[in-house]
Design an enzyme around this catalytic site. Structure first.
Site, PDB file in Angstrom:
ATOM      1  N   LYS A   1      38.401  36.331  45.108  1.00  0.00           N
ATOM      2  CA  LYS A   1      37.934  37.001  43.886  1.00  0.00           C
ATOM      3  C   LYS A   1      37.996  36.041  42.699  1.00  0.00           C
ATOM      4  O   LYS A   1      38.660  34.997  42.765  1.00  0.00           O
ATOM      5  CB  LYS A   1      38.800  38.232  43.622  1.00  0.00           C
ATOM      6  CG  LYS A   1      40.265  37.897  43.327  1.00  0.00           C
ATOM      7  CD  LYS A   1      41.142  39.136  43.322  1.00  0.00           C
ATOM      8  CE  LYS A   1      42.594  38.755  43.041  1.00  0.00           C
ATOM      9  NZ  LYS A   1      43.507  39.890  43.281  1.00  0.00           N
TER      10      LYS A   1
ATOM     11  N   ARG B   1      47.483  51.922  40.455  1.00  0.00           N
ATOM     12  CA  ARG B   1      46.301  51.227  39.945  1.00  0.00           C
ATOM     13  C   ARG B   1      45.044  51.708  40.653  1.00  0.00           C
ATOM     14  O   ARG B   1      44.073  52.072  40.022  1.00  0.00           O
ATOM     15  CB  ARG B   1      46.490  49.714  40.129  1.00  0.00           C
ATOM     16  CG  ARG B   1      45.390  48.875  39.515  1.00  0.00           C
ATOM     17  CD  ARG B   1      45.630  47.391  39.690  1.00  0.00           C
ATOM     18  NE  ARG B   1      45.394  46.917  41.055  1.00  0.00           N
ATOM     19  CZ  ARG B   1      45.364  45.641  41.411  1.00  0.00           C
ATOM     20  NH1 ARG B   1      45.559  44.697  40.510  1.00  0.00           N
ATOM     21  NH2 ARG B   1      45.150  45.283  42.661  1.00  0.00           N
TER      22      ARG B   1
ATOM     23  N   HIS C   1      48.152  48.076  48.114  1.00  0.00           N
ATOM     24  CA  HIS C   1      48.489  46.793  47.482  1.00  0.00           C
ATOM     25  C   HIS C   1      49.941  46.831  47.021  1.00  0.00           C
ATOM     26  O   HIS C   1      50.417  47.862  46.528  1.00  0.00           O
ATOM     27  CB  HIS C   1      47.536  46.553  46.309  1.00  0.00           C
ATOM     28  CG  HIS C   1      47.572  45.153  45.764  1.00  0.00           C
ATOM     29  ND1 HIS C   1      47.475  44.031  46.568  1.00  0.00           N
ATOM     30  CD2 HIS C   1      47.677  44.682  44.494  1.00  0.00           C
ATOM     31  CE1 HIS C   1      47.521  42.938  45.800  1.00  0.00           C
ATOM     32  NE2 HIS C   1      47.647  43.313  44.550  1.00  0.00           N
TER      33      HIS C   1
ATOM     34  N   ARG D   1      46.186  39.712  53.209  1.00  0.00           N
ATOM     35  CA  ARG D   1      45.193  39.333  52.195  1.00  0.00           C
ATOM     36  C   ARG D   1      45.755  38.287  51.232  1.00  0.00           C
ATOM     37  O   ARG D   1      45.915  38.548  50.039  1.00  0.00           O
ATOM     38  CB  ARG D   1      44.752  40.568  51.392  1.00  0.00           C
ATOM     39  CG  ARG D   1      44.191  41.723  52.216  1.00  0.00           C
ATOM     40  CD  ARG D   1      43.609  42.799  51.290  1.00  0.00           C
ATOM     41  NE  ARG D   1      44.557  43.193  50.258  1.00  0.00           N
ATOM     42  CZ  ARG D   1      45.418  44.208  50.354  1.00  0.00           C
ATOM     43  NH1 ARG D   1      45.433  44.973  51.437  1.00  0.00           N
ATOM     44  NH2 ARG D   1      46.254  44.465  49.373  1.00  0.00           N
TER      45      ARG D   1
ATOM     46  N   TYR E   1      46.327  21.354  13.609  1.00  0.00           N
ATOM     47  CA  TYR E   1      46.298  22.452  12.635  1.00  0.00           C
ATOM     48  C   TYR E   1      47.695  22.936  12.249  1.00  0.00           C
ATOM     49  O   TYR E   1      48.559  23.143  13.110  1.00  0.00           O
ATOM     50  CB  TYR E   1      45.550  23.647  13.229  1.00  0.00           C
ATOM     51  CG  TYR E   1      44.059  23.466  13.296  1.00  0.00           C
ATOM     52  CD1 TYR E   1      43.296  23.264  12.154  1.00  0.00           C
ATOM     53  CD2 TYR E   1      43.410  23.519  14.522  1.00  0.00           C
ATOM     54  CE1 TYR E   1      41.920  23.110  12.230  1.00  0.00           C
ATOM     55  CE2 TYR E   1      42.027  23.376  14.611  1.00  0.00           C
ATOM     56  CZ  TYR E   1      41.287  23.165  13.459  1.00  0.00           C
ATOM     57  OH  TYR E   1      39.934  23.027  13.544  1.00  0.00           O
TER      58      TYR E   1
ATOM     59  N   CYS F   1      43.719  22.921  19.973  1.00  0.00           N
ATOM     60  CA  CYS F   1      42.521  23.279  19.199  1.00  0.00           C
ATOM     61  C   CYS F   1      41.469  23.885  20.141  1.00  0.00           C
ATOM     62  O   CYS F   1      41.686  23.986  21.342  1.00  0.00           O
ATOM     63  CB  CYS F   1      41.936  22.049  18.516  1.00  0.00           C
ATOM     64  SG  CYS F   1      43.132  21.121  17.533  1.00  0.00           S
ATOM     65  N   MET F   2      40.319  24.238  19.567  1.00  0.00           N
ATOM     66  CA  MET F   2      39.296  24.888  20.396  1.00  0.00           C
ATOM     67  C   MET F   2      38.792  23.968  21.503  1.00  0.00           C
ATOM     68  O   MET F   2      38.631  24.390  22.648  1.00  0.00           O
ATOM     69  CB  MET F   2      38.129  25.346  19.514  1.00  0.00           C
ATOM     70  CG  MET F   2      37.116  26.188  20.272  1.00  0.00           C
ATOM     71  SD  MET F   2      35.754  26.769  19.259  1.00  0.00           S
ATOM     72  CE  MET F   2      36.554  28.018  18.265  1.00  0.00           C
ATOM     73  N   ASP F   3      38.550  22.689  21.160  1.00  0.00           N
ATOM     74  CA  ASP F   3      37.955  21.768  22.138  1.00  0.00           C
ATOM     75  C   ASP F   3      38.808  20.554  22.425  1.00  0.00           C
ATOM     76  O   ASP F   3      38.390  19.673  23.157  1.00  0.00           O
ATOM     77  CB  ASP F   3      36.605  21.244  21.609  1.00  0.00           C
ATOM     78  CG  ASP F   3      35.716  22.363  21.144  1.00  0.00           C
ATOM     79  OD1 ASP F   3      35.168  23.054  22.001  1.00  0.00           O
ATOM     80  OD2 ASP F   3      35.603  22.559  19.916  1.00  0.00           O
TER      81      ASP F   3
HETATM   82  C1  LIG Z   1      44.480  39.601  44.232  1.00  0.00           C
HETATM   83  C2  LIG Z   1      44.677  40.467  45.399  1.00  0.00           C
HETATM   84  C3  LIG Z   1      45.222  39.958  46.590  1.00  0.00           C
HETATM   85  C4  LIG Z   1      45.794  38.566  46.700  1.00  0.00           C
HETATM   86  O1  LIG Z   1      46.993  38.485  45.982  1.00  0.00           O
HETATM   87  P1  LIG Z   1      47.806  37.112  45.867  1.00  0.00           P
HETATM   88  O2  LIG Z   1      49.038  37.477  45.147  1.00  0.00           O
HETATM   89  O3  LIG Z   1      46.927  36.193  45.079  1.00  0.00           O
HETATM   90  O4  LIG Z   1      48.029  36.629  47.248  1.00  0.00           O
HETATM   91  C5  LIG Z   1      45.242  40.792  47.692  1.00  0.00           C
HETATM   92  N1  LIG Z   1      44.769  42.047  47.625  1.00  0.00           N
HETATM   93  C6  LIG Z   1      44.259  42.571  46.483  1.00  0.00           C
HETATM   94  C7  LIG Z   1      43.767  43.965  46.474  1.00  0.00           C
HETATM   95  C8  LIG Z   1      44.222  41.814  45.333  1.00  0.00           C
HETATM   96  O5  LIG Z   1      43.741  42.340  44.197  1.00  0.00           O
END
Ligand SMILES: *Cc1c(COP(=O)(O)O)cnc(C)c1O
Length: 375
Positions: free
Chosen positions: A35, A133, A165, A221, A267, A314-316
């Site tokens: 992701k 969540r 999760h 995951r 700055y 700074c910004m850049d």
């Molecule tokens: C981001 C995420 C993961 C991976 O989590 P890590 O801590 O980066 O290994 C797995 N499952 C879901 C639903 C996530 O949002």
């Protein structure tokens, strides 16, 4: 085109090595999480390397990312879990994506979409086991299970998975992970009573893979560990876990000046030099993803010597103290191989390693040097 002023070098060999390291901790199927543009590393090159190295599944949060991934990688199963009411689920089903369903409205929309798509929609049921969540609450699950079981019997959906999760897997001593696992098994039982037998149960993120083997179930995951960043450096650093940094963020010294003691820098003159030193200007700033909160702290490496940002980001641009013998044109490593870690940057900026790689601007070129996987 002008030479860009900074770049992120992506070591796909390190990525593949990290996949192997995580794989050695589990016998479960691996869904590599890519992701957010593969945590900033580049969605397609990273995903391709992971698939070539044997990742079984890919996971992305958003439907749009999932569809982009599908265009480049036709064969691999892709799991995706984040979309809003009204999303193009017909397109997602048509692309062969495995879509999460974790809310009553999503049940309605997936059933309508499956009818329009005219094919069976492969889905994963999400349950909330303690993150608050996403996913069905224990109260909402029985109804959803009944509806989805009927839809499966009608051939509208194929219930591939059950998932949740973990909220606190990065705290190995927390009892919460065990409680989440119990709630997960209870949800599984609710599905079983509704006549649903999901083939793939999945719960563990990287911290779960590393520190909670009982959460591995059928599939894991991992995300952050693939990129060579620790889920919690206070428990174990990436190096201690045998994980190698994948992204190296670097730039170049473009200006130097000698500063007398007491010189106000950048700055607000929030920092004045304590002694005479050489200052170097480096053209990366908060517009590029360098956190301003790391002002006067962010570590960098020049010519193999560790130094830091002086004064405000700074910004850049930033100003750094230059090590003796370095000057214009020399490479400055912000984090990655040969420099500080993303986790050291996170500590300097008051954030987590995840945010460091993910926040690097899309305009910063990702380079995939030859000699690495897939080239
Ligand atoms: C981001 C995420 C993961 C991976 O989590 P890590 O801590 O980066 O290994 C797995 N499952 C879901 C639903 C996530 O949002």
């Amino acid at each position: 085109m002008a030479e860009p002023v900074g770049s992120a070098t992506i070591d796909l060999d390190a990525l593949v090595a990290n996949l192997a390291t995580l794989r050695s901790s589990t016998g479960a199927t691996i869904a590599a999480i890519v992701k957010a543009n593969a945590y900033g590393h580049g969605l397609v090159p990273v995903s391709r390397a992971l698939v070539e190295a044997g990742a079984d599944y890919l996971g992305v949060a958003q439907l749009t990312e999932a569809r982009e991934l599908r265009r480049h990688l036709p064969g691999i199963p892709i799991f995706t879990w984040l979309y809003a009411p009204g999303a193009d689920l017909v397109g997602g089903i048509g692309a062969g994506l495995e879509i999460s369903v974790g809310a009553p409205w999503a049940v309605d929309e997936i059933l309508v979409a499956a009818r329009h798509a005219g094919t069976v929609a492969p889905i994963h049921i999400e349950v909330d086991t303690g993150m608050a969540r996403g996913g069905f609450s224990p109260e909402a699950l029985p109804d959803a299970a009944r509806t989805l079981a009927a839809a499966q019997a009608d051939g509208a959906v194929d219930i591939v998975g059950l998932w949740s999760h973990l909220a606190r897997a990065d705290e190995p001593a927390s009892g919460e992970t065990g409680r989440q696992l119990e709630r997960f098994h209870e949800a599984h039982e609710v599905l079983r009573r509704a006549g649903i037998q999901p083939r793939i149960r999945h719960l563990a993120n990287t911290a779960g893979v590393l520190w909670h083997p009982q959460t591995h179930l059928d599939m894991v995951r991992p995300g952050i560990g693939l990129y060579g960043v620790s889920p919690e450096p206070g428990v174990a650093t990436a190096a201690e876990l045998g994980l190698r940094p994948v992204m190296t963020l670097s730039s170049t010294v473009v200006a130097v000046r000698e500063a007398a003691p007491g010189t106000g820098v950048s700055y607000g003159h929030t920092e004045r030099t304590q002694r005479s030193m050489m200052l170097g200007t480096v053209p990366l700033g908060y517009a590029d993803g360098i956190p301003r909160s790391a002002s006067s702290r962010g570590p960098v490496s020049v010519g193999g010597v560790r130094t830091r940002i002086i004064g405000r980001v700074c910004m850049d641009q930033v100003v750094i103290e230059l090590p003796v013998g370095t000057g214009p044109g020399d490479e400055v490593i912000f984090f990655g191989a040969g420099g500080p870690t993303a986790d050291e940057w996170a500590a300097a900026a008051g954030t987590i390693g995840y945010e460091m790689t993910t926040r690097i601007g899309r305009h910063i070129p990702r380079r995939y040097p030859p000699g690495t996987v897939g080239s």
